[in-house]
Structures are given as structure tokens and as C-alpha cells.
Design a protein around this motif. Structure first.
Motif, PDB file in Angstrom:
ATOM      1  N   LYS A 226      35.974  38.762  33.640  1.00 51.24           N
ATOM      2  CA  LYS A 226      36.285  40.198  33.454  1.00 51.24           C
ATOM      3  C   LYS A 226      36.505  40.059  31.895  1.00 51.24           C
ATOM      4  O   LYS A 226      37.795  40.140  31.425  1.00 51.24           O
TER       5      LYS A 226
ATOM      6  N   GLU B  48      42.538  45.709  41.182  1.00 49.93           N
ATOM      7  CA  GLU B  48      42.204  46.385  39.840  1.00 49.93           C
ATOM      8  C   GLU B  48      43.207  45.753  39.114  1.00 49.93           C
ATOM      9  O   GLU B  48      42.892  45.441  37.771  1.00 49.93           O
ATOM     10  N   THR B  49      44.542  45.985  39.431  1.00 52.40           N
ATOM     11  CA  THR B  49      45.743  45.338  38.692  1.00 52.40           C
ATOM     12  C   THR B  49      45.432  43.891  38.387  1.00 52.40           C
ATOM     13  O   THR B  49      45.832  43.315  37.226  1.00 52.40           O
TER      14      THR B  49
ATOM     15  N   ASN C  59      42.773  43.203  35.828  1.00 52.91           N
ATOM     16  CA  ASN C  59      43.209  43.567  34.695  1.00 52.91           C
ATOM     17  C   ASN C  59      44.039  42.787  33.876  1.00 52.91           C
ATOM     18  O   ASN C  59      44.620  42.888  32.630  1.00 52.91           O
TER      19      ASN C  59
ATOM     20  N   GLU D  76      44.800  39.085  32.441  1.00 53.24           N
ATOM     21  CA  GLU D  76      44.150  38.002  31.961  1.00 53.24           C
ATOM     22  C   GLU D  76      44.507  36.490  32.376  1.00 53.24           C
ATOM     23  O   GLU D  76      43.769  35.542  32.351  1.00 53.24           O
TER      24      GLU D  76
END
Length: 260
Positions: A14, A104-105, A108, A110
Motif C-alpha cells: 500500500k 479501506e481503513t 490506509n 501504515e
């Protein structure tokens, strides 16, 4: 997003280099556990390599006040707060088994490494049915009844519903799977776990047959016919008239797209 070419079916990172993130300070491996798809092996491999689990857990699923925490119901703020709590507690591994979380959370954040493991969906369903049958975790006496019991793991299109978070939406499931750092196909081996620094092997398996405790329970409950079939390793197959492949077209498409 960059694709990392590794010796397992799919590895997606990501926006940052996965090796760099592994070398950084805190990281949390978030494992989307799929029933009868080598999930227990992954969890025991994490244990063998000294990952830190939630203080109270059931096979990696965090437990609070005697119940599994419903991670799949948490919104973005709640989920981030939970990850913060994991960091404060030093938790480095979480399994989520009973639903799909806000991918998605998670993607996102890291601090999070998203991991899952899939098996051929029809083989998984057959294994799950036989496992539940012999462990008496289902009252169903047929595959038709089993599919209609109302449990996510025994329903058609199980993978699609997990990754589309309750919807039978193939494209949404594919999009969410693209957020994962590691998607392992069980039939192709577990070498992806080496990328997490899990060099120590675990010989733990979770087979349907060969469990003496299970045989003893069947004996104690006087389930003679079921015990005999268990000892003979009789594996029940779905009848052809059920058209099990037709009922799982999205799952088959999802699985085949990952292998391709």
C-alpha cells in the motif's frame, strides 16, 4: 500501490515498501481468517514466531467481556482506535474470523499489514460441511439444509460476502482484496509467511479426520454410525442436483482470478 513479485500468488503493498514497513517500529498483522482455508495453521505459525496476541483471544480473535470483539462492525474511527489500543498493548497479530472489517481503513493505516489465505471454494465448503457434521456443530442433515442455516461460513458465495462485507458483489470483493499485502492460495504453499519474518515452522494442522478427542466424543454420545463413518474417513459430497458450482460462481471467479 505497487505490486511486489514474490513466490506466492499475490503480494500487494500500500504505497510504501513492505520490507521497509517490516523494519519500522510498530506493525500489526491483520489476518482475515476464512473457515477451513488453512487459517488455524497461519495463526499457529504466528504464535510459533512470537507474535503478540490480544490478552484474551479465541484462535487469534480478540475477546472482551467474554465475547469476541465484533471488529467487522466497527466504523473507521472505532477501528483506528482499536489499532491504537493494539499498539499500546503491544499486540502484533489480530485474527478476524466472523466478518469482513473496514478494509479501506485498515489499508490506509501504515501500521497494518493485511493478510488472508484462500482455498478452492468448493473444496473449502465440503471440508467445512464434514468438519461441522462430525463435530456436531450443525444440525443440518444435508448440504441443502447446511447452505440455508443462515451462517456466513456455510452459505454460498462465502468469500465474496466476506470481502464485499456482507454483499454478494464480486467487483467490490475484488477491489477490497486488492488492498491486501498478502493473499495466499493454500494449494500453492505458505512461503508468503516468510516475508513476515515467520521463519519458524508450525506443524499444526486442523484436519477433519484423525482426532482422537472427536472420536471419543462421538463414542460418548452414542453416535455409533457417525463414529464408524468418522473412523472410516467417510467424506460426504454435495449431490449433483444441488449444482454447488452454480451457487458459488462469484467465489470461483474470485479464486481463479487470484491464481491467474
Amino acid at each position: 500501490m505497487t505490486v511486489v513479485h514474490v513466490p506466492f500468488p499475490l503480494g500487494i503493498v500500500k504505497g510504501v515498501n513492505l520490507e521497509h514497513r517490516l523494519m519500522a517500529g510498530y506493525r500489526l498483522v491483520w489476518f482475515q481468517h476464512l473457515h477451513k482455508a488453512a487459517g488455524t495453521y497461519v495463526i499457529r505459525r504466528a504464535m510459533a514466531n512470537q507474535e503478540t496476541f490480544w490478552p484474551n483471544h479465541e484462535n487469534g480473535n480478540p475477546v472482551q467481556s467474554g465475547s469476541v470483539i465484533p471488529l467487522w462492525e466497527k466504523g473507521p474511527e472505532e477501528l483506528t482506535a482499536f489499532i491504537d489500543e493494539c499498539e499500546n498493548k503491544g499486540v502484533t497479530f489480530v485474527a478476524c474470523e466472523w466478518g469482513g472489517s473496514d478494509f479501506e481503513t485498515l489499508a490506509n493505516d501504515e501500521r497494518v499489514i493485511l493478510l488472508t489465505c484462500l482455498r478452492h471454494p468448493i473444496k473449502r465448503l465440503i471440508s467445512n460441511y464434514n468438519y461441522d457434521h462430525y463435530w456436531m456443530w450443525t444440525k443440518a442433515t444435508s448440504y441443502a439444509e447446511y447452505l440455508n442455516e443462515g451462517h456466513l461460513h456455510s452459505s454460498s458465495e462465502y468469500y465474496t460476502k466476506i470481502f464485499a462485507r456482507g454483499e454478494n458483489d464480486l467487483q467490490k470483493a475484488k477491489s477490497n482484496l486488492e488492498l491486501f499485502d498478502h493473499v495466499i492460495i493454500a494449494e500453492d504453499g505458505m512461503s508468503a509467511l516468510d516475508e513476515l519474518g515467520w521463519s519458524k515452522e508450525s506443524d499444526t494442522t486442523h484436519p477433519t479426520f484423525g482426532d482422537k478427542k472427536r472420536a471419543a466424543i462421538l463414542f460418548g454420545k452414542l453416535r455409533w454410525s457417525r463414529l464408524l463413518n468418522y473412523l472410516r474417513k467417510v467424506k460426504y459430497q454435495p449431490p449433483s442436483e444441488l449444482n454447488i458450482e452454480d451457487k458459488n460462481q462469484n467465489d470461483l471467479s474470485l479464486y481463479n482470478s487470484l491464481r491467474g
